[in-house]
Scaffold this motif. Structure first.
Motif, PDB file in Angstrom:
ATOM      1  N   VAL A  97      50.484  27.954  54.200  1.00 43.35           N
ATOM      2  CA  VAL A  97      51.315  29.164  54.289  1.00 43.35           C
ATOM      3  C   VAL A  97      50.491  30.409  53.944  1.00 43.35           C
ATOM      4  O   VAL A  97      50.652  31.474  54.535  1.00 43.35           O
ATOM      5  N   GLY A  98      49.598  30.256  52.994  1.00 39.07           N
ATOM      6  CA  GLY A  98      48.769  31.398  52.621  1.00 39.07           C
ATOM      7  C   GLY A  98      47.863  31.047  51.462  1.00 39.07           C
ATOM      8  O   GLY A  98      48.035  30.025  50.803  1.00 39.07           O
ATOM      9  N   VAL A  99      46.871  31.910  51.249  1.00 42.56           N
ATOM     10  CA  VAL A  99      45.865  31.699  50.203  1.00 42.56           C
ATOM     11  C   VAL A  99      45.797  32.951  49.326  1.00 42.56           C
ATOM     12  O   VAL A  99      45.791  34.073  49.844  1.00 42.56           O
ATOM     13  N   CYS A 100      45.758  32.742  48.032  1.00 45.42           N
ATOM     14  CA  CYS A 100      45.614  33.850  47.084  1.00 45.42           C
ATOM     15  C   CYS A 100      44.305  33.660  46.321  1.00 45.42           C
ATOM     16  O   CYS A 100      44.058  32.587  45.786  1.00 45.42           O
ATOM     17  N   GLN A 101      43.493  34.709  46.270  1.00 45.71           N
ATOM     18  CA  GLN A 101      42.243  34.646  45.519  1.00 45.71           C
ATOM     19  C   GLN A 101      42.139  35.859  44.616  1.00 45.71           C
ATOM     20  O   GLN A 101      42.519  36.970  44.988  1.00 45.71           O
ATOM     21  N   ARG A 102      41.607  35.628  43.426  1.00 51.88           N
ATOM     22  CA  ARG A 102      41.495  36.715  42.463  1.00 51.88           C
ATOM     23  C   ARG A 102      40.398  36.394  41.458  1.00 51.88           C
ATOM     24  O   ARG A 102      40.229  35.250  41.067  1.00 51.88           O
ATOM     25  N   GLN A 103      39.666  37.396  41.058  1.00 49.10           N
ATOM     26  CA  GLN A 103      38.636  37.205  40.039  1.00 49.10           C
ATOM     27  C   GLN A 103      39.265  37.269  38.660  1.00 49.10           C
ATOM     28  O   GLN A 103      40.046  38.177  38.355  1.00 49.10           O
ATOM     29  N   LEU A 104      38.914  36.290  37.828  1.00 47.28           N
ATOM     30  CA  LEU A 104      39.519  36.179  36.504  1.00 47.28           C
ATOM     31  C   LEU A 104      39.047  37.298  35.578  1.00 47.28           C
ATOM     32  O   LEU A 104      37.872  37.647  35.546  1.00 47.28           O
ATOM     33  N   GLN A 105      39.983  37.828  34.830  1.00 45.66           N
ATOM     34  CA  GLN A 105      39.690  38.817  33.806  1.00 45.66           C
ATOM     35  C   GLN A 105      40.275  38.331  32.480  1.00 45.66           C
ATOM     36  O   GLN A 105      41.283  37.620  32.475  1.00 45.66           O
TER      37      GLN A 105
END
Ligand SMILES: [Ca+2]
Length: 128
Positions: A97-105
């Motif tokens: 359905v979709g992909v979420c990417q984020r750099q950890l803080q």
């Protein structure tokens, strides 16, 4: 005279490379898209960098699922990329359905992520 600058630099490097615990929790989705052939049966795969942290159970027949699973990873680094892949389970092939990417803080954060095929993924994480 010995400069303390290299020492300070070393300490900074050690701090920034220190492994931290990642806890990812409170996964929910809203308005997941349905197709004509099957119900919406959502689940999420979680990765930190290239490491798979596992996946949630399938929530059958709901466009607004929530998942009680939490994902812990003890070797996370600041700026590591966390990836969440949302799928709709189907009989033969599960739909991405979709992909979420984020750099950890560092700290605790809550995010909403719009999915390519529709709907929104909500999740929280703590890095520290
Ligand atoms: Ca389905």
């Amino acid at each position: 005279m010995v400069s303390i600058f290299p020492v300070a630099l070393l300490v900074l490097c050690a701090l920034s490379l220190a492994q931290a615990q990642l806890r990812l929790f409170n996964l929910r989705a809203s308005n997941l898209p349905s197709d004509l052939l099957s119900t919406v049966d959502g689940y999420v795969k979680v990765f930190c960098g290239a490491t798979s942290l596992g996946k949630t159970a399938v929530r059958k027949d709901t466009a607004n699922p929530w998942w009680e699973e939490e994902f812990n990873y003890f070797h996370a680094l600041e700026n590591d990329e966390v990836t969440l892949e949302v799928y709709d389970a189907d009989l033969l092939f599960d739909d991405l359905v979709g992909v979420c990417q984020r750099q950890l803080q560092p700290g605790t954060h809550q995010h909403d992520c719009f999915l390519k095929k529709g709907g929104t993924l909500h999740y929280s994480y703590t890095l520290g």
